[in-house]
Design an enzyme around this catalytic site. Structure first.
Site, mmCIF file in Angstrom:
data_model
loop_
_atom_site.group_PDB
_atom_site.id
_atom_site.type_symbol
_atom_site.label_atom_id
_atom_site.label_comp_id
_atom_site.label_asym_id
_atom_site.label_seq_id
_atom_site.Cartn_x
_atom_site.Cartn_y
_atom_site.Cartn_z
ATOM 1 N N ARG A 1 -20.934 -3.128 16.278
ATOM 2 C CA ARG A 1 -22.231 -2.755 16.102
ATOM 3 C C ARG A 1 -22.917 -3.831 15.216
ATOM 4 N NH1 ARG A 1 -22.834 3.652 15.465
ATOM 5 N NH2 ARG A 1 -21.012 3.071 14.317
ATOM 6 N N ASP B 1 -15.277 -1.255 15.472
ATOM 7 C CA ASP B 1 -16.874 -0.924 15.735
ATOM 8 C C ASP B 1 -17.502 -2.198 15.532
ATOM 9 O OD1 ASP B 1 -19.442 -0.259 15.019
ATOM 10 O OD2 ASP B 1 -19.255 1.353 13.526
#
Ligand SMILES: [Zn+2]
Length: 336
Positions: A138, A136
């Site tokens: 982000r 991930d």
């Protein structure tokens, strides 16, 4: 009450959703991986939506399949729908839509990850690892800064992802997390929820992430456990109630018998009691009867009255046979 940034004045307009209108304005988030936008919903003041501290905020990363194509394989579409429903019901809130497709890896890498997942029957976090992609990548710092620029100091954040809370708090916002639980629409979506729980610590109820088969077995085990607790707990009161019931019936029967025994007859006595007493006395005399029987002489007469003498009254409380036997014994004793 805080008015949003001035650029909202240029973009404020009406939006109709699910048959209802609400006011929305848009501000850009120009930096970051792919940038994004903040959609500000609220009552219009001179065309610009107004929001206040503590409003609902959803930070949503783009998922082309879930958001636009309404794929059943993930929970992105249902989460976005639920967040918008809640914002619309409150009449105000912020949707920050970030162009961070595929958990920040981009659409092409997302597709490669999905292919790897299908080939090896693994979740996308494991397939990203095989492809040497970050699970991930982000970031939410720019979203947090955007919320501060909108004049907010506290928000209610619609998310199950703990990674979204910390950047906002570090930006000086007071964050109250509001769970966003949606029911998985397919087995793949359920596995994705399970993977997000396991790999990223998303706060998703176990009930949503376990399979129907697991769920049934869990429910069955829960019922067995409940029964194992409930039966002993209920057994004691039941036994007590049963005991009280039996005791009540026994006591009632005893009272009925006692009442019958004490019921007075026409002579002022107690008929059943007298009958019982007389029966007992007759049994005593019957036992003693052989004392007055002589096989050679036959039955000895127990009538010792002189001819014409009236029968003496039977002493009260003594049976007639018993009285005659006593009289007979007395005559023998005195040689009469
Ligand atoms: Zn998705």
């Amino acid at each position: 009450m805080t008015e949003a940034a001035s650029s909202l004045d240029e973009t404020g307009h009406r939006l109709t959703r699910r048959g209802r209108e609400l006011q929305v304005g848009v501000v850009p988030i120009p930096h970051g991986v792919d940038g994004g936008h903040a959609l500000v919903f609220g009552q219009a003041t001179h065309g610009s939506p107004v929001i206040s501290d503590g409003c609902l905020v959803r930070i949503h990363s783009r998922c082309l399949y879930g958001d636009a194509l309404r794929s059943d394989d993930c929970d992105c579409g249902p989460e976005l729908d639920m967040a918008m429903d809640m914002i619309q019901n409150e009449g105000a809130g912020v949707l920050i839509y970030l162009e961070q497709e595929g958990r920040g890896a981009g659409l092409i890498n997302k597709a490669r990850g999905l292919q790897t997942s299908e080939r090896f029957d693994i979740d996308t976090f494991t397939s990203y690892a095989r492809l040497e992609l970050s699970a991930d990548s982000r970031s939410y710092e720019l979203a947090a800064q955007c919320l501060r620029d909108l004049g907010l100091t506290s928000v209610r954040l619609l998310t199950n992802n703990p990674d979204k809370v910390e950047p906002l708090e570090q930006a000086g916002l007071t964050v109250t997390r509001v769970p966003l639980h949606t029911w998985p629409r397919s087995e793949r979506a359920r596995k994705y929820l399970q993977a997000k729980r396991r790999h990223r610590g998303h706060q998703i109820p176990r009930l949503l992430a376990v399979s129907p088969v697991e769920q049934v077995s869990r429910e069955r085990r829960a019922r067995i456990h409940l029964a194992s607790v409930a039966i002993p707990v209920m057994a004691l009161p039941s036994a007590l109630l049963g005991y009280i019931g039996v005791a009540t019936i026994s006591a009632a029967t005893g009272l009925v018998v006692l009442g019958l025994c004490m019921w007075p007859d026409r002579r002022g006595g107690y008929r059943p009691a007298r009958r019982i007493r007389n029966a007992a006395r007759r049994s005593v005399v019957d036992v003693e009867q052989p004392c007055y029987l002589y096989p050679d002489l036959g039955e000895v007469s127990d009538d010792i009255r002189a001819p014409g003498e009236p029968r003496p009254p039977t002493p009260r409380g003594i049976g007639r046979r018993r009285a005659r036997a006593m009289a007979h014994a007395g005559a023998d004793q005195f040689g009469t």
